[in-house]
Structures are given as C-alpha cells and as structure tokens.
Write a protein that holds these residues in place. Structure first.
Motif, PDB file in Angstrom:
ATOM      1  N   PRO A 132       0.824  -1.208   0.000  1.00 39.43           N
ATOM      2  CA  PRO A 132       0.000   0.000   0.000  1.00 39.43           C
ATOM      3  C   PRO A 132       0.863   1.265   0.000  1.00 39.43           C
ATOM      4  CG  PRO A 132       0.024  -0.974   2.181  1.00 39.43           C
ATOM      5  CD  PRO A 132       0.766  -1.915   1.272  1.00 39.43           C
ATOM      6  N   GLU A 133       0.327   2.323  -0.579  1.00 41.58           N
ATOM      7  CA  GLU A 133       0.990   3.616  -0.582  1.00 41.58           C
ATOM      8  C   GLU A 133       0.776   4.267   0.787  1.00 41.58           C
ATOM      9  OE1 GLU A 133       0.712   7.861  -3.024  1.00 41.58           O
ATOM     10  OE2 GLU A 133      -0.816   6.331  -3.313  1.00 41.58           O
ATOM     11  N   VAL A 134       1.759   4.979   1.282  1.00 41.57           N
ATOM     12  CA  VAL A 134       1.624   5.706   2.540  1.00 41.57           C
ATOM     13  C   VAL A 134       1.437   7.183   2.206  1.00 41.57           C
ATOM     14  CG1 VAL A 134       2.751   6.345   4.705  1.00 41.57           C
ATOM     15  CG2 VAL A 134       3.044   4.045   3.788  1.00 41.57           C
ATOM     16  N   VAL A 135       0.334   7.772   2.721  1.00 45.58           N
ATOM     17  CA  VAL A 135       0.028   9.187   2.484  1.00 45.58           C
ATOM     18  C   VAL A 135      -0.243   9.857   3.822  1.00 45.58           C
ATOM     19  CG1 VAL A 135      -0.891   8.785   0.172  1.00 45.58           C
ATOM     20  CG2 VAL A 135      -2.426   8.702   2.128  1.00 45.58           C
ATOM     21  N   VAL A 136      -0.241  11.190   3.825  1.00 44.95           N
ATOM     22  CA  VAL A 136      -0.505  11.930   5.060  1.00 44.95           C
ATOM     23  C   VAL A 136      -1.737  12.809   4.902  1.00 44.95           C
ATOM     24  CG1 VAL A 136       1.887  11.931   5.831  1.00 44.95           C
ATOM     25  CG2 VAL A 136       1.073  13.798   4.430  1.00 44.95           C
ATOM     26  N   PHE A 137      -2.362  13.078   6.043  1.00 43.58           N
ATOM     27  CA  PHE A 137      -3.555  13.913   6.101  1.00 43.58           C
ATOM     28  C   PHE A 137      -3.443  14.812   7.325  1.00 43.58           C
ATOM     29  CE2 PHE A 137      -7.926  14.314   7.893  1.00 43.58           C
ATOM     30  CZ  PHE A 137      -8.411  15.199   6.950  1.00 43.58           C
ATOM     31  N   ASP A 138      -3.753  16.107   7.158  1.00 49.20           N
ATOM     32  CA  ASP A 138      -3.685  17.073   8.256  1.00 49.20           C
ATOM     33  C   ASP A 138      -5.022  17.088   9.004  1.00 49.20           C
ATOM     34  OD1 ASP A 138      -3.131  19.115  10.002  1.00 49.20           O
ATOM     35  OD2 ASP A 138      -3.099  20.689   8.468  1.00 49.20           O
ATOM     36  N   MET A 139      -5.149  16.164   9.945  1.00 49.57           N
ATOM     37  CA  MET A 139      -6.385  16.034  10.717  1.00 49.57           C
ATOM     38  C   MET A 139      -6.615  17.269  11.589  1.00 49.57           C
ATOM     39  SD  MET A 139      -8.988  14.049  11.570  1.00 49.57           S
ATOM     40  CE  MET A 139      -8.654  12.323  11.431  1.00 49.57           C
ATOM     41  N   LYS A 140      -5.579  17.732  12.285  1.00 49.12           N
ATOM     42  CA  LYS A 140      -5.730  18.876  13.189  1.00 49.12           C
ATOM     43  C   LYS A 140      -6.147  20.126  12.421  1.00 49.12           C
ATOM     44  CE  LYS A 140      -3.233  21.609  16.670  1.00 49.12           C
ATOM     45  NZ  LYS A 140      -4.041  22.761  16.424  1.00 49.12           N
ATOM     46  N   GLY A 141      -5.494  20.389  11.302  1.00 50.58           N
ATOM     47  CA  GLY A 141      -5.844  21.562  10.501  1.00 50.58           C
ATOM     48  C   GLY A 141      -7.273  21.489   9.979  1.00 50.58           C
TER      49      GLY A 141
ATOM     50  N   VAL B  93      -2.382   3.601   3.035  1.00 51.22           N
ATOM     51  CA  VAL B  93      -2.392   3.782   4.484  1.00 51.22           C
ATOM     52  C   VAL B  93      -2.332   5.283   4.719  1.00 51.22           C
ATOM     53  CG1 VAL B  93      -1.132   3.379   6.628  1.00 51.22           C
ATOM     54  CG2 VAL B  93      -1.219   1.597   4.881  1.00 51.22           C
ATOM     55  N   ILE B  94      -3.313   5.815   5.453  1.00 45.71           N
ATOM     56  CA  ILE B  94      -3.377   7.249   5.716  1.00 45.71           C
ATOM     57  C   ILE B  94      -2.873   7.493   7.132  1.00 45.71           C
ATOM     58  CG2 ILE B  94      -4.853   9.281   5.845  1.00 45.71           C
ATOM     59  CD1 ILE B  94      -6.803   7.815   3.959  1.00 45.71           C
ATOM     60  N   LEU B  95      -1.861   8.348   7.250  1.00 38.38           N
ATOM     61  CA  LEU B  95      -1.320   8.730   8.547  1.00 38.38           C
ATOM     62  C   LEU B  95      -1.517  10.223   8.762  1.00 38.38           C
ATOM     63  CD1 LEU B  95       2.089   6.820   8.357  1.00 38.38           C
ATOM     64  CD2 LEU B  95      -0.006   6.069   9.473  1.00 38.38           C
ATOM     65  N   VAL B  96      -1.643  10.620  10.021  1.00 39.09           N
ATOM     66  CA  VAL B  96      -1.742  12.052  10.309  1.00 39.09           C
ATOM     67  C   VAL B  96      -0.366  12.678  10.122  1.00 39.09           C
ATOM     68  CG1 VAL B  96      -3.772  11.914  11.796  1.00 39.09           C
ATOM     69  CG2 VAL B  96      -1.491  11.647  12.782  1.00 39.09           C
ATOM     70  N   SER B  97      -0.340  13.923   9.682  1.00 34.78           N
ATOM     71  CA  SER B  97       0.914  14.598   9.321  1.00 34.78           C
ATOM     72  C   SER B  97       1.992  14.563  10.403  1.00 34.78           C
ATOM     73  CB  SER B  97       0.639  16.047   8.929  1.00 34.78           C
ATOM     74  OG  SER B  97      -0.235  16.084   7.826  1.00 34.78           O
ATOM     75  N   PRO B  98       1.695  14.853  11.671  1.00 31.15           N
ATOM     76  CA  PRO B  98       2.773  14.866  12.671  1.00 31.15           C
ATOM     77  C   PRO B  98       3.419  13.494  12.905  1.00 31.15           C
ATOM     78  CG  PRO B  98       0.831  15.983  13.527  1.00 31.15           C
ATOM     79  CD  PRO B  98       0.442  15.339  12.244  1.00 31.15           C
ATOM     80  N   ALA B  99       2.768  12.414  12.505  1.00 29.07           N
ATOM     81  CA  ALA B  99       3.306  11.076  12.741  1.00 29.07           C
ATOM     82  C   ALA B  99       4.338  10.661  11.700  1.00 29.07           C
ATOM     83  CB  ALA B  99       2.167  10.057  12.752  1.00 29.07           C
ATOM     84  N   VAL B 100       4.527  11.464  10.667  1.00 35.01           N
ATOM     85  CA  VAL B 100       5.410  11.075   9.562  1.00 35.01           C
ATOM     86  C   VAL B 100       6.606  12.016   9.505  1.00 35.01           C
ATOM     87  CG1 VAL B 100       5.554  10.713   7.073  1.00 35.01           C
ATOM     88  CG2 VAL B 100       3.443  10.196   8.289  1.00 35.01           C
ATOM     89  N   VAL B 101       7.799  11.431   9.501  1.00 33.03           N
ATOM     90  CA  VAL B 101       9.024  12.221   9.458  1.00 33.03           C
ATOM     91  C   VAL B 101       9.454  12.471   8.012  1.00 33.03           C
ATOM     92  CG1 VAL B 101      11.453  12.269  10.122  1.00 33.03           C
ATOM     93  CG2 VAL B 101       9.763  11.306  11.682  1.00 33.03           C
ATOM     94  N   SER B 102       9.347  11.459   7.169  1.00 33.40           N
ATOM     95  CA  SER B 102       9.786  11.593   5.779  1.00 33.40           C
ATOM     96  C   SER B 102       8.711  12.273   4.933  1.00 33.40           C
ATOM     97  CB  SER B 102      10.112  10.215   5.200  1.00 33.40           C
ATOM     98  OG  SER B 102       8.966   9.414   5.173  1.00 33.40           O
ATOM     99  N   GLN B 103       9.114  12.682   3.743  1.00 33.47           N
ATOM    100  CA  GLN B 103       8.198  13.351   2.827  1.00 33.47           C
ATOM    101  C   GLN B 103       7.265  12.332   2.193  1.00 33.47           C
ATOM    102  OE1 GLN B 103       8.061  16.638   2.493  1.00 33.47           O
ATOM    103  NE2 GLN B 103       6.406  16.582   1.028  1.00 33.47           N
TER     104      GLN B 103
END
Length: 141
Positions: A58-67, A111-121
């Motif tokens: 699966p592709e790993v992407v980020v989402f800004d939940m707090k914003g 796989v969707i992760l919240v932005s602060p949980a991801v260090v890499s781009q």
C-alpha cells in the motif's frame, strides 16, 4: 586378418561421444551448468518477488487532521448555531470525514497517517479529503 575377423573384433567398440564445449574450446562440467541454471532461477525468483511486493504494497500518504478539525471549528463558530444545531453539524462533519477517509483509502489501496506522525516526505491528501468533505456536507443539508 580377414574382414570378418576385423568386424567381429570391432562390433563391441563404441565411438566416443562428442564433448560439450564453450566457444573458447574449454569443457563446461555438468555441475557448472547446474550452478548456472540455479543462479538464473534464483535471479528470476528475486525479480518476480520484487515486482509482486512493489505492486501489492500500500501507498503511505498523510492527512492534516488537526488543521481540518480547526478549520471546521472556525467555520461552525461563525455560524452561531444553538446547541442542537451544533450537535447535528458536528455529527454530519464526523460522518463526512470518516466516510471520505475510508472511501479514499479503499479506492487507492493506501495507508493514511496524520501529518505529525510522519518524518519523511509523503504525499499529502489533505486538499482532496477537504474537498470531498465539503461535497458530502452540502449533500447532507
């Protein structure tokens, strides 16, 4: 010696079998060919495995939940709703957010992760999700 005697003596003698040689003229032993085939089979298996892993991971992407939540709260405060209206709006927003994230994840096998949980781009899908939430909120009115 007569031709019959010569024929009787040579009847059991077999001609030598030709040797397998490389273009340079040296002989390749049987175990060498087996080793060569084994290495080729191993290389093929590794290549197929790498392609399979690449296609099924699966592709790993980020989402800004707090914003996204902060933006919703700002907009809802400006609407000056009573308590019951605020509960309904919040419930609709939560359903739209959950539905949008679930649908996007299933559609893109990600796989969707919240932005602060991801260090890499990683690819940021916040804009896509916010647009989908807005469409769902309008449909729910």
């Amino acid at each position: 010696m007569s031709p019959e005697q010569i024929e009787a003596l040579t009847a059991n003698v077999k001609a030598p079998e030709p040797e397998v040689t490389k273009p340079g003229g040296s002989r390749i032993p049987g175990w060498g060919m087996g080793l060569l085939y084994g290495v080729a089979a191993l290389a093929t298996t590794v290549a197929v495995s790498l392609v399979t892993v690449r296609l099924t991971s699966p592709e790993v992407v980020v989402f800004d939940m707090k914003g996204t939540m902060d933006s919703f709260l700002q907009q809802s405060v400006q609407m000056k709703l009573d308590e019951e209206g605020a509960k309904k709006l919040t419930s609709r927003f939560n359903a739209a957010l959950t539905g949008s994230l679930t649908d996007w994840q299933q559609k893109h096998h990600a796989v969707i992760l919240v932005s602060p949980a991801v260090v890499s781009q990683q690819r940021d899908i916040t804009g896509e999700i916010r647009n989908d939430i807005a469409v769902r909120m309008k449909e729910g009115q």
